[in-house]
Write a protein that holds these residues in place. Sequence first.
Motif, PDB file in Angstrom:
ATOM      1  N   ASN A  85      52.092  30.804  69.660  1.00 28.02           N
ATOM      2  CA  ASN A  85      51.862  29.823  68.595  1.00 28.02           C
ATOM      3  C   ASN A  85      52.892  29.917  67.480  1.00 28.02           C
ATOM      4  N   THR A  86      53.191  31.134  67.076  1.00 21.69           N
ATOM      5  CA  THR A  86      54.075  31.314  65.912  1.00 21.69           C
ATOM      6  C   THR A  86      55.513  31.580  66.295  1.00 21.69           C
ATOM      7  N   GLY A  87      55.739  32.033  67.508  1.00 21.99           N
ATOM      8  CA  GLY A  87      57.082  32.449  67.902  1.00 21.99           C
ATOM      9  C   GLY A  87      57.478  33.804  67.350  1.00 21.99           C
ATOM     10  N   ASN A  88      56.582  34.417  66.573  1.00 20.55           N
ATOM     11  CA  ASN A  88      56.892  35.739  66.015  1.00 20.55           C
ATOM     12  C   ASN A  88      56.864  36.802  67.106  1.00 20.55           C
ATOM     13  N   TYR A  89      57.710  37.797  66.914  1.00 20.52           N
ATOM     14  CA  TYR A  89      57.671  38.923  67.834  1.00 20.52           C
ATOM     15  C   TYR A  89      56.328  39.639  67.710  1.00 20.52           C
ATOM     16  N   LEU A  90      55.770  40.015  68.857  1.00 19.73           N
ATOM     17  CA  LEU A  90      54.463  40.677  68.835  1.00 19.73           C
ATOM     18  C   LEU A  90      54.554  42.074  68.225  1.00 19.73           C
ATOM     19  N   PHE A  91      55.704  42.698  68.413  1.00 21.15           N
ATOM     20  CA  PHE A  91      55.853  44.077  67.941  1.00 21.15           C
ATOM     21  C   PHE A  91      57.082  44.194  67.048  1.00 21.15           C
ATOM     22  N   PRO A  92      56.892  44.039  65.757  1.00 19.09           N
ATOM     23  CA  PRO A  92      58.030  44.124  64.824  1.00 19.09           C
ATOM     24  C   PRO A  92      58.513  45.581  64.710  1.00 19.09           C
ATOM     25  N   VAL A  93      59.560  45.888  65.435  1.00 22.62           N
ATOM     26  CA  VAL A  93      60.022  47.270  65.499  1.00 22.62           C
ATOM     27  C   VAL A  93      61.314  47.489  64.712  1.00 22.62           C
ATOM     28  N   ASP A  94      61.861  46.433  64.179  1.00 21.51           N
ATOM     29  CA  ASP A  94      63.065  46.562  63.357  1.00 21.51           C
ATOM     30  C   ASP A  94      63.232  45.280  62.537  1.00 21.51           C
ATOM     31  N   GLU A  95      64.266  45.242  61.753  1.00 16.74           N
ATOM     32  CA  GLU A  95      64.534  44.096  60.892  1.00 16.74           C
ATOM     33  C   GLU A  95      64.571  42.789  61.698  1.00 16.74           C
ATOM     34  N   ALA A  96      65.202  42.852  62.855  1.00 16.82           N
ATOM     35  CA  ALA A  96      65.400  41.630  63.637  1.00 16.82           C
ATOM     36  C   ALA A  96      64.098  41.076  64.199  1.00 16.82           C
ATOM     37  N   THR A  97      63.147  41.955  64.483  1.00 17.97           N
ATOM     38  CA  THR A  97      61.890  41.481  65.083  1.00 17.97           C
ATOM     39  C   THR A  97      60.777  41.344  64.053  1.00 17.97           C
ATOM     40  N   ASN A  98      61.077  41.625  62.808  1.00 17.34           N
ATOM     41  CA  ASN A  98      60.093  41.534  61.728  1.00 17.34           C
ATOM     42  C   ASN A  98      60.052  40.091  61.243  1.00 17.34           C
ATOM     43  N   PRO A  99      58.902  39.424  61.375  1.00 23.63           N
ATOM     44  CA  PRO A  99      58.860  38.004  61.002  1.00 23.63           C
ATOM     45  C   PRO A  99      59.187  37.794  59.521  1.00 23.63           C
ATOM     46  N   ASN A 100      59.804  36.676  59.255  1.00 23.99           N
ATOM     47  CA  ASN A 100      60.081  36.329  57.864  1.00 23.99           C
ATOM     48  C   ASN A 100      58.782  35.987  57.141  1.00 23.99           C
ATOM     49  N   ASP A 101      58.720  36.388  55.895  1.00 25.07           N
ATOM     50  CA  ASP A 101      57.562  36.089  55.069  1.00 25.07           C
ATOM     51  C   ASP A 101      58.008  36.183  53.615  1.00 25.07           C
ATOM     52  N   PRO A 102      58.156  35.049  52.971  1.00 27.29           N
ATOM     53  CA  PRO A 102      58.699  35.053  51.613  1.00 27.29           C
ATOM     54  C   PRO A 102      57.892  35.917  50.649  1.00 27.29           C
ATOM     55  N   SER A 103      56.583  36.086  50.932  1.00 19.96           N
ATOM     56  CA  SER A 103      55.768  36.861  49.999  1.00 19.96           C
ATOM     57  C   SER A 103      55.736  38.342  50.371  1.00 19.96           C
ATOM     58  N   GLY A 104      56.371  38.685  51.479  1.00 21.91           N
ATOM     59  CA  GLY A 104      56.313  40.078  51.927  1.00 21.91           C
ATOM     60  C   GLY A 104      57.452  40.911  51.371  1.00 21.91           C
TER      61      GLY A 104
END
Lengths: 628, 471
Positions: B253-272
């Motif tokens: 649904n989101t296209g986000n990586y299921l396992f954010p293991v580094d900067e590249a796989t960490n979904p963008n989030d302006p509030s994060g």
Amino acid sequence: MRCSNRTPTTVLIAVLAVGLAVERAAAQAPGEVTGVSIDSSSTLSWDADPAADDYSVYRGLVSELQRGIGPRCHGDEITELAFISPADPSAGEAYLFLVTAESDAGGEGSPGTSSTGQARATLGSCDLVMRNHLFARSGYCWGEWTADRFAALGAEGYLNEQLDPSSVNDVSNSTLQLRLNGIDPPEDVSEIVAQAVVRGMYARRQLEQQTTMFWVNHFNTNYEEIRPYFNNRGIYTNAEIDQLTVETQYREMQEFRDLAFNGTFREIVEASGLGPAMILYLDNDQNVANRPNENYARELLELHTMGVDRGYTQKDVEEMARIWSGWNVCKKTLGGASDPLAACLPKALEKDQPGKYVANFRVNEHDCGEKILFEGTAYETIIDSTCSDPPLGVEDVYTALDAVADHPSTPEFISRKLIEWFVTEQPTQEMIDTVVAAWNNPANPRGVGDLREVLRAIVGLELFDSPDSVGEKIKTPLEHIICSLRATRGLTNGINGVQTYLQRLDHRPHRNPVPTGYPELGDDWLDTGNLLERQKWGRDLTQRTAFNYGTGLTNLMADNGLDATSPAGEIIEFWAEILFGGALTPAEKQEAIDYLTTDDEGNPSSPDDTRIRETVGFMMGYPQFLEQ
Amino acid sequence: MIFHRDWTRRSFLKGSGLTLAGFGLTSLFPSSFLRHAMAADATSDKRLLFIFLRGGIDGINTLIPQGDPDYNTTNRPTLYIDPLDSIDLGNGFAHFHPGLSDLMDLHNAGQLASVHRVGYPGQSRSHFDSQRIYENGDPTQTTLFEGWLYRYVRENGVSSGVRLPVLTSQSTTPLIVRGAEKYVNVANPDSFDYLDQPPKRDKYEQAWERVYADVSRIGRHRGSLSALGLELIGTLDEYRSWDQVNWNPTHPNTGNYLFPVDEATNPNDPSGPGGKMFPSSAYSYFRALKVCALSLLEAKADGTTGTRVAGTQLGNFDHHDGQGGLAGDHRDLLKQLGYGLDSLYVALSGQATNEPRMYPSVWSDTVVITLSEFGRTTKENGSQGTDHAEGTTVFAAGGYVNGGVYNCDSSSWPAGVMFDIYNRYLSHATDYRAVMWEILRDHMGASQATVDTIFPGYTALNPPELGLIGV
């Protein structure tokens, strides 16, 4: 050769002693050991050799001999003409024994030749195996200065000197001083962890360092859980917070270092409990009258003194929390630093006025009512109410520490932990009793609980330097890392490389969140990930030659007359002696020789320095390098 | 499609190590090791994944009893979450903390059991005692260093024929799977291998294998060292074949990586933090979760590959101060927990995108559970945090889990229950052993005969169960 007719079978080999010691001295080697026999109570005996000062007894399994594995050291420095070897081999096995004579001047006689004319080989010589064992248990394994000192003083002299660290000059130890320069005193947590590595690697006071790390581990505190206190002051930069935090841990470490040899248990437990590191780590600063925090109270009894379920109750935990209520940490002037009742510096002056973060007793936060410890037992201690004169409540903790240190559970529990650390994973009651007797000896220079005399009793236990102890414990990761460095003329600032591996191996002194400290039993360390990282570490280290992360292992070889053109067998013997006291099987030696003399594809290839470094790293991945 | 190296060779070499044991040294090898190496087929393709939430999770601000008037700003001045901000779970009582929004797909699918008031009699408020109790399965033995999950594996022959029946991924093997036989722990997934590439690596790996197979002396630990060395080399062969670094599935649904293991796989989030959804401190947790998920997916039908029991931990729930309400430390950890559980659901149920390996769904064979050593005090303390207490929240998810909210509705949450114990603590209604045993018995197929070995005294205790596993 004679075989006894006992079951299981025992094979005796009386050894023809030949002058092996040619390398050491021209002195005459002892003659043949004759008259070897074994009686029905498993006592070996042999005839006196006038040239011998002592004898070594080796024991092996016949099945291993059939695979080319010689007998290993079983009795070292035997000055009598008999040796009791009561243990029976398992079913279907047979022991063989071998006795060699040794003279101080001529060294150890040869194991001789077998009936088929082949040279007999032992699994290392008693002298080297036991020397390396002593180094591993009393410090961080073989090291250059250590080996020279041992050669000069002998085992007993070496240990006695180590028991008196002030007689070992580490001030003139320029390598140590160079490496400490910049991290002593530490300014952040990586520098205090670095000290554990640097001191272990370079200090001549090996026993002092091992013992200091015992107490650091016993009275575990965790940097990450102390730091928030300084952060929450709201007046310091990050660098200042780091420095102030690590200073509390450095202070307790150095007090432990001193008291371990110049103090009593009663003093060391107070140094811990009233140190700002422990007060903050186990939340005693949140322990106040009517709102007790039992964290420290419980650990004091369970972990630091008496041991879990050994003579105290939940009631005692609650009473202990009341006793410690009101103690916290604040900054005081240097003049007031040792007075728990002295005023804290006001916030406005806290940052800039010279002073020290120390234990502070808040009279109004202390529960002044009567407390009773160990109620209804022979050790019952009543602490009177101080409500009529509240500042007197400051004395509660001293009275309570007296009571806890005097409780018989405490010397038992501490002795057991020390024996586990230095001697065996399975202390017997007899061993504990021996150490406790030394603890309780009023004639000790510092009286009851004299920690140096306790340590003397520990290293005096028969099993401490017995062949039966060799390889029976597992090196902790910190020991493994330091031992690798010392074996290879290691180059380390205590930070580069080593801290990555210490983190992966989950062994970072001063950074353990668990109050129990790190485990000392091998089963707690041995898993696949831990083995993998240890094997990687050995290979990683030996590839490197940088000043802050590397080894000078080829220089060490050169100083001993070896280089890449030397015969492969001699190179491997050299490293086998340093790493294992020579105790490698023929197959294990051959694997190392093959490694040294083949390329990556396994084709024959002349060794060069790179291959030598790789081979030493390979040998450090052997199972016996994890043992001590 | 992933290529698997044949590790038959390793099995053979392991066997040759055992032949040497015929020299009278058989006893050096744990008997289970022998069984493991010699036994035939796998007996179960059921899978269990655990996440231990270390530090003691504040269940009250996780599965929030909004229907209890004691949940209010008097008791929780800075921690209180307004019902308009939390997620209504539809029973007129319980809400999720908004940090758990990622759990709603699972919840709505009816495959997430959210169980409140879990604990045990004589609750210890010491972290390590209580963690030990949750892991060793016996509240009466605080010094037992053998895990209940270990005993499940041992007593039910889960290791039969499987090279890696159990895999954990955290700093050291957790007690819950510790016992005489050693299971693999992948402390650092990205570096869980030797340093070099073949042929150099093969050269020393094979030489070490010969050295470790040849037990040359009898020391206290030599037997287990030998077994461990062989286990490690066999494990590395299989682990390499999983190629976890290059497995990066995404959410459909989101296209986000299921396992954010580094900067590249960490979904963008302006509030994060730093414009990303997760702080970098979360990467090691997601790395571990990824390896656990992959190890379960690699458990193929032939029964010899992959793992059956996997687990890791998520730490730092010990919020004595500055816990935070809508934002803050507790919320950030819940976000990691919720996201992680949802990712496991997506990955294990064959829904992931960017997934060329096309692993089939194993979701109906899987249960994911969370554990935590205790809950936290009902009343906020003086430093905007909470202290160690008793009953807390457990999650269980899986294809056959009877989803829903347990012990947190108007009938199971009596008035005043948040101050049941010493006027400070939420009491427990369900024993953690009941939750775990139900899952072992009804999902993992544990034999009833093994219950009192796994959880000593269980039959006599006879704790009420919840019926968490459906058919």
